[in-house]
Design a protein around this motif. Structure first.
Motif, PDB file in Angstrom:
ATOM      1  N   LEU A  53     -18.338 -81.478  49.368  1.00 47.87           N
ATOM      2  CA  LEU A  53     -18.465 -81.281  47.918  1.00 47.87           C
ATOM      3  C   LEU A  53     -19.930 -81.308  47.481  1.00 47.87           C
ATOM      4  O   LEU A  53     -20.342 -80.527  46.612  1.00 47.87           O
ATOM      5  CB  LEU A  53     -17.670 -82.367  47.186  1.00 47.87           C
ATOM      6  CG  LEU A  53     -16.147 -82.242  47.253  1.00 47.87           C
ATOM      7  CD1 LEU A  53     -15.482 -83.483  46.670  1.00 47.87           C
ATOM      8  CD2 LEU A  53     -15.678 -80.992  46.510  1.00 47.87           C
ATOM      9  N   LEU A  54     -20.694 -82.203  48.091  1.00 44.62           N
ATOM     10  CA  LEU A  54     -22.115 -82.255  47.758  1.00 44.62           C
ATOM     11  C   LEU A  54     -22.824 -80.954  48.129  1.00 44.62           C
ATOM     12  O   LEU A  54     -23.717 -80.492  47.412  1.00 44.62           O
ATOM     13  CB  LEU A  54     -22.780 -83.434  48.472  1.00 44.62           C
ATOM     14  CG  LEU A  54     -22.457 -84.823  47.906  1.00 44.62           C
ATOM     15  CD1 LEU A  54     -22.954 -85.910  48.848  1.00 44.62           C
ATOM     16  CD2 LEU A  54     -23.071 -84.996  46.520  1.00 44.62           C
ATOM     17  N   VAL A  93     -19.778 -88.756  46.555  1.00 40.99           N
ATOM     18  CA  VAL A  93     -20.276 -87.774  45.584  1.00 40.99           C
ATOM     19  C   VAL A  93     -20.991 -88.475  44.435  1.00 40.99           C
ATOM     20  O   VAL A  93     -22.080 -88.058  44.010  1.00 40.99           O
ATOM     21  CB  VAL A  93     -19.127 -86.900  45.056  1.00 40.99           C
ATOM     22  CG1 VAL A  93     -19.606 -86.037  43.886  1.00 40.99           C
ATOM     23  CG2 VAL A  93     -18.572 -86.022  46.167  1.00 40.99           C
ATOM     24  N   TYR A 115     -24.349 -80.106  44.880  1.00 37.62           N
ATOM     25  CA  TYR A 115     -25.729 -80.602  44.914  1.00 37.62           C
ATOM     26  C   TYR A 115     -26.328 -80.289  46.276  1.00 37.62           C
ATOM     27  O   TYR A 115     -26.510 -81.174  47.115  1.00 37.62           O
ATOM     28  CB  TYR A 115     -25.776 -82.106  44.668  1.00 37.62           C
ATOM     29  CG  TYR A 115     -25.283 -82.542  43.307  1.00 37.62           C
ATOM     30  CD1 TYR A 115     -26.137 -82.552  42.203  1.00 37.62           C
ATOM     31  CD2 TYR A 115     -23.954 -82.941  43.114  1.00 37.62           C
ATOM     32  CE1 TYR A 115     -25.697 -82.953  40.952  1.00 37.62           C
ATOM     33  CE2 TYR A 115     -23.504 -83.343  41.871  1.00 37.62           C
ATOM     34  CZ  TYR A 115     -24.377 -83.351  40.790  1.00 37.62           C
ATOM     35  OH  TYR A 115     -23.928 -83.750  39.558  1.00 37.62           O
ATOM     36  N   ALA A 169     -24.869 -87.832  43.750  1.00 40.29           N
ATOM     37  CA  ALA A 169     -25.100 -87.099  42.503  1.00 40.29           C
ATOM     38  C   ALA A 169     -26.072 -87.855  41.608  1.00 40.29           C
ATOM     39  O   ALA A 169     -26.966 -87.259  40.990  1.00 40.29           O
ATOM     40  CB  ALA A 169     -23.776 -86.871  41.778  1.00 40.29           C
ATOM     41  N   ALA A 200     -14.401 -90.144  49.216  1.00 38.67           N
ATOM     42  CA  ALA A 200     -15.082 -88.904  48.833  1.00 38.67           C
ATOM     43  C   ALA A 200     -15.708 -89.041  47.455  1.00 38.67           C
ATOM     44  O   ALA A 200     -16.858 -88.629  47.230  1.00 38.67           O
ATOM     45  CB  ALA A 200     -14.101 -87.735  48.854  1.00 38.67           C
ATOM     46  N   GLY A 224     -16.587 -85.622  51.022  1.00 37.49           N
ATOM     47  CA  GLY A 224     -17.659 -85.862  50.061  1.00 37.49           C
ATOM     48  C   GLY A 224     -18.908 -85.060  50.374  1.00 37.49           C
ATOM     49  O   GLY A 224     -19.537 -84.492  49.472  1.00 37.49           O
ATOM     50  N   ALA A 262     -29.035 -82.553  47.883  1.00 38.96           N
ATOM     51  CA  ALA A 262     -28.777 -83.992  47.806  1.00 38.96           C
ATOM     52  C   ALA A 262     -29.572 -84.781  48.829  1.00 38.96           C
ATOM     53  O   ALA A 262     -29.962 -85.925  48.583  1.00 38.96           O
ATOM     54  CB  ALA A 262     -27.282 -84.263  47.983  1.00 38.96           C
TER      55      ALA A 262
END
Length: 253
Positions: free
Chosen positions: A220-221, A146, A225, A150, A142, A217, A228
């Motif tokens: 979380l993105l 990220v 973000y 990122a 993960a 991951g 992304a």
């Protein structure tokens, strides 16, 4: 505007890059066990240091051709996040990248074995089947996903070689699993009964944990973000075919 390199050229880069990455991981593990036979901590330090530097060099050398994924998880996330905005890998690319990465990884393990005068294939007997190790793989994978995206979506993909190398080198130490974070590399490490090996029976748990880590991951993105996917063409590093004539379409091969 430059197009991405032809698929065959990108596949060569992914095969060679993933193979040499595994050669670095397995070969430095063999060397560490030989040079520091009575100090496992020093062995891990030597293995991690060589891997971090080797990965950074490989991304620098091959990233401009294929993006230097060297990892089925990275390729899968690149396709998933990029398919809606029309960036990154196509499904056809993904279907070609993953086998190339796995074949290259296995060849890299065989090469490392042969360089150290060992059997070309010696199935690892190192058992790594435990819940806390799987959790370590979730965290390692993960975090890698990220980090890479990122950097891409914030316009800092140029520092990916150093950043990704540093992350993997440190994750050797802060994760219980020593951060495989890569299904192709995990499979290949089963082919070497040495310091960096993993028993074939332990592979399913690791690969499942890595896939789950990729999902974490991506989640979380989505929070951190949300755009992304727009940067999927720059994962892990920007890659365009500078040998081709300028075009007006920019359609990937």
């Amino acid at each position: 505007m430059s197009s991405v390199a032809p698929l065959w050229r990108r596949l060569v880069a992914e095969t060679v890059g993933t193979g040499l990455l595994v050669t670095v991981v397995v070969g430095s593990g063999i060397a560490a066990a030989s040079l520091s036979p009575n100090d496992v901590g020093l062995q891990l330090l030597e293995n991690a240091f060589a891997t971090a530097l080797g990965l950074a060099v490989l991304i620098l050398a091959l990233g401009p051709v294929s993006g230097a994924h060297f990892n089925p998880v990275v390729s899968a996330v690149d396709w998933w996040l990029g398919h809606r905005p029309g960036t990154g890998l196509t499904l056809r690319d993904l279907a070609a990248y993953v086998p190339a990465q796995i074949v290259g990884a296995i060849a890299g393990a065989v090469l490392a074995n042969l360089m150290y005068d060992k059997a070309a294939v010696s199935w690892s007997t190192t058992d790594r089947s435990s819940g806390h190790l799987w959790l370590g793989e979730v965290v390692a994978t993960a975090g890698l996903v990220v980090l890479i995206f990122a950097l891409g979506c914030s316009g800092r993909a140029a520092v990916a070689p150093a950043a990704v190398g540093a992350y993997i080198g440190s994750a050797y130490w802060f994760t219980s699993s020593t951060s495989f974070a890569n299904p192709a590399v995990s499979i290949a490490r089963a082919f070497s009964d040495t310091f960096a090996g993993i028993a074939p029976a332990s592979l399913p748990g690791f690969v499942i944990a890595q896939l789950f880590g990729a999902i974490v991951g991506v989640g979380l993105l989505a929070l951190l973000y949300p755009d992304a996917g727009q940067a999927a063409d720059d994962i892990v590093t920007p890659h365009t075919d500078t040998t081709s004539e300028p075009t007006t379409t920019g359609v990937p091969s």
